[in-house]
Write a protein that holds these residues in place. Structure first.
Motif, PDB file in Angstrom:
ATOM      1  N   THR A 451     -14.316 -24.657  20.604  1.00 33.24           N
ATOM      2  CA  THR A 451     -14.147 -25.341  19.318  1.00 33.24           C
ATOM      3  C   THR A 451     -15.339 -26.229  19.027  1.00 33.24           C
ATOM      4  N   SER A 457     -11.254 -25.063  15.091  1.00 28.74           N
ATOM      5  CA  SER A 457     -10.215 -25.939  15.606  1.00 28.74           C
ATOM      6  C   SER A 457      -9.226 -25.067  16.382  1.00 28.74           C
ATOM      7  N   GLU A 482     -13.349 -23.529  10.836  1.00 30.23           N
ATOM      8  CA  GLU A 482     -13.398 -24.647   9.900  1.00 30.23           C
ATOM      9  C   GLU A 482     -14.339 -24.304   8.753  1.00 30.23           C
TER      10      GLU A 482
END
Length: 486
Positions: A451, A457, A482
């Motif tokens: 991540t 995420s 993201e």
């Protein structure tokens, strides 16, 4: 694959007579699809050593196999080299006299005589840790030495290798020592080449007489030799009746009734029952729970039109996802041709169903980049990563995140902590091909690495029954890309 039997001290010279082999002659026979040779390297009254060496025919090994013409795994397995249930099958005719304790009459008094024996065999490919291997034999009074090959690696793999050579030293009758090996060698390996049938139950009872009942690892031995819970229950029932009758043999009709059923079915469920009582509620399998959790996760996503199911096997998960509203394209990626053929049969049954798409089988692997799999909405690795060597996994994941770049990546993997709930050994893995299994903390740390590096995420959850202190049997990580501001 080999077994070396060495006797020293008083009675050592009797070894050749108990084996019913002339130490001055080479024993050379073809047994099934293997060449079995026995040679005596030393033969005296103080020391006698017999070397049993087996060379299987690799072509004969795959003859008659349904996968022989459809799958490359016949070229990359270890059955030709390791000491396993196959090895025991090959050498049983050569050692029949010693196993049954029936040498020539003049040597019968020696059958029950303990000798100073050294037993060396290997290579053994076992997913059991060193400690457990040692406990299996030290409980029988042997000194145990485990050795690994002399191969040199550019990275530290030697100590993690599942392949070992085993040397035992102790005082035991030759018959009992061989019977112990014929039970324990197949138990070490996580693979058996034959069906678990009534003959197997009888063999374990016969060869285990006098030592298996009191072995501290008895449950593990039965689990790894008889495999299925139903078969183990029948073994226990027969053992109980034998003991309750003061050692008298079980009536043949009772024995037939006790083992009657589908014991010899290779795909019998582990919790299959042979009781004639009222049927129990069907148990929900963990695999079904995993598929249901993944399908629910996909259904809740906004972007789910295109899906890549890596390591899709026989296509069960892909077929389930084919019914999820909003899914338009599923690529079922699998390297095994045999599994793909079964998947194609499953997908063909979806043709023409209202609201269902037909997944497309793709021959491929995480180790080979495929341009057509880039920028999909969802990529799934269901019970895949634990089959990859840890030192290779990082490169694979870099390709997934940096090159394929799915909007959502779903990964499931076993929770090592939960193995204790299954009463497994501390270092035992759930499948013989697993290269590692992580607990929740280790998996969380590994997910955080990706991540941070690639702008995703991650949400971590559990699948299956939750147990306080152990978590759930399966871990699932849902990675979401993201959005970057323009």
């Amino acid at each position: 694959m080999h077994l070396i039997i060495k006797a020293t001290g008083t009675g050592a010279g009797i070894l050749s007579h108990l084996l019913a082999k002339n130490p001055n002659n080479l024993y050379d026979r073809i047994e099934k699809e293997a060449r079995v040779r026995i040679v005596f390297t030393v033969s005296s009254e103080e020391e006698t050593e017999a070397v049993i060496y087996v060379t299987p025919d690799p072509i004969e090994l795959v003859k008659g196999s349904s996968s022989a013409h459809n799958d490359i795994t016949q070229y990359i397995n270890d059955r030709e080299f390791v000491t396993s249930s196959l090895f025991c099958t090959y050498i049983r005719p050569a050692l029949g006299t010693a196993l049954n304790g029936k040498p020539k009459e003049a040597y019968l008094p020696w059958v029950g005589q303990r000798l100073a024996l050294e037993l060396s065999f290997g290579p053994v490919a076992s997913n059991l840790p060193d400690r457990t291997l040692e406990e299996l034999f030290t409980a029988l009074g042997y000194e145990v030495v485990l050795e690994r090959g002399e191969a040199e690696y550019s990275f530290d793999l030697k100590n993690r290798s599942s392949v070992r050579y085993i040397k035992l030293k102790g005082f035991q009758t030759l018959q009992t020592a061989l019977q112990q090996l014929f039970v324990l060698i197949p138990a070490l390996d996580d693979y058996k080449h034959y069906y678990i049938s009534e003959d197997e139950v009888d063999k374990i009872r016969r060869y285990g007489e006098g030592w298996l009942q009191d072995h501290p690892q008895r449950a593990l031995i039965l689990k790894r030799t008889l495999r299925f819970a139903g078969v183990i229950k029948q073994f226990e029932a027969l053992e109980g009746r034998t003991q309750n009758s003061g050692g008298a043999s079980v009536d043949e009709n009772e024995k037939e009734a006790a083992v009657k059923g589908s014991m010899d079915a290779p795909n019998a469920l582990p919790d299959q029952s042979f009781e004639s009582e009222a049927p129990e509620e069907p148990k929900v399998r963990l695999n079904d729970l995993r598929y249901a959790a993944i399908a629910a996760t996909v259904e809740a996503l906004q972007a789910k039109a295109s899906i890549v199911d890596f390591g899709s096997g026989e296509g069960k998960l892909s077929a389930i996802l084919a019914n999820v509203p909003g899914v338009r394209d599923i690529k079922a990626v699998e390297p095994s041709a045999t599994a793909q053929l079964r998947a194609m049969d499953r997908f063909a049954k979806l043709e023409g169903r209202q609201g269902t798409i037909v997944p497309k089988p793709v021959t491929g692997s995480l180790f080979y980049f495929d341009e057509s799999l880039r920028n999909k909405d969802v990529m799934i690795l269901c019970e895949v990563i634990e089959h990859i060597d840890e030192h290779r996994l990082a490169r694979v994941m870099e390709t997934v995140f940096a090159e394929y770049g799915p909007k959502t990546l779903i990964i499931t993997t076993p929770n090592k902590e939960y193995n204790e709930v299954y009463e497994m050994e501390q270092e035992e893995m759930r499948h013989g091909d697993h290269r590692f299994e992580w607990g929740r903390e280790a998996f969380s740390a590994w997910c955080s690495r990706w991540t941070t590096a690639f702008g995703y995420s991650a949400e971590l959850k559990g699948i299956g029954e939750y147990m306080e202190g152990f978590g759930c049997p399966t871990q699932i990580a849902i990675f979401t890309k993201e959005e970057t501001s323009q």
